[in-house]
Design a protein around this motif. Structure first.
Motif, PDB file in Angstrom:
ATOM      1  N   ARG A 141       0.843  -1.210   0.000  1.00 34.98           N
ATOM      2  CA  ARG A 141       0.000   0.000   0.000  1.00 34.98           C
ATOM      3  C   ARG A 141       0.875   1.256   0.000  1.00 34.98           C
ATOM      4  NH1 ARG A 141      -2.407  -2.388   4.346  1.00 34.98           N
ATOM      5  NH2 ARG A 141      -3.986  -3.831   3.691  1.00 34.98           N
ATOM      6  N   THR A 142       1.900   1.245   0.797  1.00 31.84           N
ATOM      7  CA  THR A 142       2.800   2.403   0.874  1.00 31.84           C
ATOM      8  C   THR A 142       3.511   2.611  -0.463  1.00 31.84           C
ATOM      9  OG1 THR A 142       3.138   2.019   3.231  1.00 31.84           O
ATOM     10  CG2 THR A 142       4.772   3.388   2.117  1.00 31.84           C
ATOM     11  N   ALA A 143       3.984   1.528  -1.070  1.00 31.65           N
ATOM     12  CA  ALA A 143       4.671   1.636  -2.365  1.00 31.65           C
ATOM     13  C   ALA A 143       3.727   2.185  -3.429  1.00 31.65           C
ATOM     14  CB  ALA A 143       5.214   0.267  -2.779  1.00 31.65           C
ATOM     15  N   MET A 144       2.497   1.705  -3.461  1.00 33.26           N
ATOM     16  CA  MET A 144       1.532   2.209  -4.444  1.00 33.26           C
ATOM     17  C   MET A 144       1.202   3.677  -4.193  1.00 33.26           C
ATOM     18  SD  MET A 144       0.892   0.232  -6.940  1.00 33.26           S
ATOM     19  CE  MET A 144      -0.575   0.941  -7.654  1.00 33.26           C
ATOM     20  N   MET A 145       1.147   4.078  -2.944  1.00 32.73           N
ATOM     21  CA  MET A 145       0.897   5.494  -2.637  1.00 32.73           C
ATOM     22  C   MET A 145       2.057   6.358  -3.139  1.00 32.73           C
ATOM     23  SD  MET A 145      -2.067   5.906  -1.440  1.00 32.73           S
ATOM     24  CE  MET A 145      -1.967   7.574  -0.871  1.00 32.73           C
ATOM     25  N   ASP A 146       3.280   5.883  -2.968  1.00 32.16           N
ATOM     26  CA  ASP A 146       4.447   6.619  -3.463  1.00 32.16           C
ATOM     27  C   ASP A 146       4.395   6.751  -4.990  1.00 32.16           C
ATOM     28  OD1 ASP A 146       5.363   6.856  -0.869  1.00 32.16           O
ATOM     29  OD2 ASP A 146       6.846   5.237  -1.049  1.00 32.16           O
ATOM     30  N   VAL A 147       4.045   5.666  -5.662  1.00 29.05           N
ATOM     31  CA  VAL A 147       3.920   5.702  -7.124  1.00 29.05           C
ATOM     32  C   VAL A 147       2.804   6.666  -7.518  1.00 29.05           C
ATOM     33  CG1 VAL A 147       3.212   4.343  -9.141  1.00 29.05           C
ATOM     34  CG2 VAL A 147       4.889   3.425  -7.533  1.00 29.05           C
ATOM     35  N   PHE A 148       1.690   6.568  -6.841  1.00 33.36           N
ATOM     36  CA  PHE A 148       0.558   7.447  -7.123  1.00 33.36           C
ATOM     37  C   PHE A 148       0.974   8.912  -7.000  1.00 33.36           C
ATOM     38  CE2 PHE A 148      -3.141   9.904  -5.711  1.00 33.36           C
ATOM     39  CZ  PHE A 148      -4.013   9.672  -6.760  1.00 33.36           C
ATOM     40  N   LEU A 196      11.678  -0.300  -9.477  1.00 33.90           N
ATOM     41  CA  LEU A 196      10.952  -0.791  -8.303  1.00 33.90           C
ATOM     42  C   LEU A 196      10.153  -2.055  -8.640  1.00 33.90           C
ATOM     43  CD1 LEU A 196       9.703   2.604  -6.829  1.00 33.90           C
ATOM     44  CD2 LEU A 196      11.571   1.175  -5.969  1.00 33.90           C
ATOM     45  N   MET A 197       9.574  -2.097  -9.829  1.00 32.65           N
ATOM     46  CA  MET A 197       8.831  -3.284 -10.261  1.00 32.65           C
ATOM     47  C   MET A 197       9.784  -4.464 -10.436  1.00 32.65           C
ATOM     48  SD  MET A 197       5.533  -2.685 -10.651  1.00 32.65           S
ATOM     49  CE  MET A 197       4.896  -3.717 -11.933  1.00 32.65           C
ATOM     50  N   HIS A 198      10.941  -4.200 -11.034  1.00 29.21           N
ATOM     51  CA  HIS A 198      11.944  -5.246 -11.244  1.00 29.21           C
ATOM     52  C   HIS A 198      12.397  -5.839  -9.914  1.00 29.21           C
ATOM     53  CE1 HIS A 198      15.274  -7.378 -13.106  1.00 29.21           C
ATOM     54  NE2 HIS A 198      16.068  -6.857 -12.198  1.00 29.21           N
ATOM     55  N   GLU A 199      12.512  -4.991  -8.907  1.00 24.79           N
ATOM     56  CA  GLU A 199      12.943  -5.430  -7.576  1.00 24.79           C
ATOM     57  C   GLU A 199      11.787  -5.981  -6.747  1.00 24.79           C
ATOM     58  OE1 GLU A 199      16.104  -5.564  -6.580  1.00 24.79           O
ATOM     59  OE2 GLU A 199      16.715  -4.804  -8.544  1.00 24.79           O
ATOM     60  N   LYS A 200      10.588  -6.064  -7.345  1.00 26.95           N
ATOM     61  CA  LYS A 200       9.381  -6.590  -6.680  1.00 26.95           C
ATOM     62  C   LYS A 200       8.980  -5.757  -5.454  1.00 26.95           C
ATOM     63  CE  LYS A 200       9.398 -10.530  -9.134  1.00 26.95           C
ATOM     64  NZ  LYS A 200       9.004 -10.311 -10.463  1.00 26.95           N
ATOM     65  N   LEU A 201       9.197  -4.450  -5.530  1.00 29.70           N
ATOM     66  CA  LEU A 201       8.842  -3.557  -4.428  1.00 29.70           C
ATOM     67  C   LEU A 201       7.469  -2.917  -4.621  1.00 29.70           C
ATOM     68  CD1 LEU A 201      12.323  -1.871  -3.890  1.00 29.70           C
ATOM     69  CD2 LEU A 201      11.260  -3.705  -2.535  1.00 29.70           C
ATOM     70  N   ILE A 202       6.882  -3.125  -5.791  1.00 35.33           N
ATOM     71  CA  ILE A 202       5.550  -2.603  -6.099  1.00 35.33           C
ATOM     72  C   ILE A 202       4.710  -3.782  -6.567  1.00 35.33           C
ATOM     73  CG2 ILE A 202       4.215  -1.095  -7.624  1.00 35.33           C
ATOM     74  CD1 ILE A 202       6.686   0.644  -7.908  1.00 35.33           C
ATOM     75  N   PRO A 203       3.484  -3.891  -6.101  1.00 37.96           N
ATOM     76  CA  PRO A 203       2.626  -4.979  -6.575  1.00 37.96           C
ATOM     77  C   PRO A 203       2.274  -4.782  -8.051  1.00 37.96           C
ATOM     78  CG  PRO A 203       1.405  -3.500  -5.122  1.00 37.96           C
ATOM     79  CD  PRO A 203       2.824  -3.052  -5.108  1.00 37.96           C
ATOM     80  N   ASP A 204       2.718  -5.705  -8.875  1.00 39.55           N
ATOM     81  CA  ASP A 204       2.596  -5.527 -10.319  1.00 39.55           C
ATOM     82  C   ASP A 204       1.158  -5.446 -10.805  1.00 39.55           C
ATOM     83  OD1 ASP A 204       2.207  -8.209  -9.757  1.00 39.55           O
ATOM     84  OD2 ASP A 204       3.639  -8.935 -11.243  1.00 39.55           O
ATOM     85  N   ILE A 227      -3.032  -2.369 -13.647  1.00 37.43           N
ATOM     86  CA  ILE A 227      -4.427  -1.958 -13.780  1.00 37.43           C
ATOM     87  C   ILE A 227      -4.569  -0.445 -13.623  1.00 37.43           C
ATOM     88  CG2 ILE A 227      -6.696  -2.088 -12.678  1.00 37.43           C
ATOM     89  CD1 ILE A 227      -6.010  -5.063 -12.073  1.00 37.43           C
ATOM     90  N   THR A 228      -3.881   0.125 -12.634  1.00 35.58           N
ATOM     91  CA  THR A 228      -4.041   1.546 -12.324  1.00 35.58           C
ATOM     92  C   THR A 228      -3.290   2.453 -13.291  1.00 35.58           C
ATOM     93  OG1 THR A 228      -4.205   0.908  -9.994  1.00 35.58           O
ATOM     94  CG2 THR A 228      -3.877   3.241 -10.468  1.00 35.58           C
ATOM     95  N   PHE A 229      -2.056   2.115 -13.603  1.00 38.16           N
ATOM     96  CA  PHE A 229      -1.211   3.021 -14.385  1.00 38.16           C
ATOM     97  C   PHE A 229      -0.712   2.435 -15.704  1.00 38.16           C
ATOM     98  CE2 PHE A 229      -0.520   4.258  -9.888  1.00 38.16           C
ATOM     99  CZ  PHE A 229      -1.056   5.538  -9.954  1.00 38.16           C
TER     100      PHE A 229
END
Length: 181
Positions: free
Chosen positions: A36-43, A94-102, A107-109
């Protein structure tokens, strides 16, 4: 005597089981909280006014054939392109390092990632050809993953990912394969 011995065996086993169960749910909760925190940062990164303005500017310039001149981005739009490339490249890392739920990201971005990459595709491809084969590699791989996810899940049928200038659908093969260092 037998009851006391039974309690001596059951109580430690039960204790270990309960501690293991608590540990499992704690780890699971922490992972969800991290996602959730990672997605908020991306958002926050992608809805930031600088990023949004940069995306709108290059999209408008691309539609009106003002973005490129002889396969290079016009100076007036280079700063906008750098903002977009940098942000999506960082997200790709971040996606490559699996730090964001793919799945949540796709779906969102996913749509805006693919559109932005399509707009900047020719410039990035030229830079790679001219001797920097891994330039913005994570942005490229992120766009490929997003596009494949949309096609594989049938999202393309509900909300087409199309070239903003020609309005032609961006095919699953358009960007080619992922770049591997």
């Amino acid at each position: 005597m037998e009851i006391e011995m039974l309690f001596e065996i059951i109580i430690p086993i039960t204790t270990v089981f309960v501690i293991g169960l608590i540990g499992y749910f704690t780890i699971r909760y922490n992972k969800k909280q991290h996602e959730r925190t990672a997605m908020m940062d991306v958002f926050h990164m992608l809805v930031n006014s600088d990023h949004k303005y940069a995306e709108e500017s290059i999209r408008d310039a691309y539609r009106e054939n003002r973005l490129m001149n002889l396969h290079h981005i016009v100076d007036a739009y280079k700063e906008f392109a750098v903002i977009i490339e940098r942000n999506y490249d960082q997200i790709g890392i971040l996606m490559h390092e699996k730090l964001i739920p793919d799945k949540s990201y796709y779906i969102t971005f996913g749509h805006s990632t693919v559109i932005s990459y399509r707009i900047l595709y020719d410039e990035l491809k030229n830079i790679r050809i001219q001797g920097q084969p891994f330039f913005r590699m994570h942005f490229h791989n992120l766009a490929v993953d997003c596009l494949h996810y949309w096609y594989d899940k049938g999202l393309q049928d509900k909300h087409s990912i199309a070239d903003p200038k020609t309005n032609m659908p961006i095919s699953k093969d358009f960007f080619g394969e992922k770049i591997k260092p």
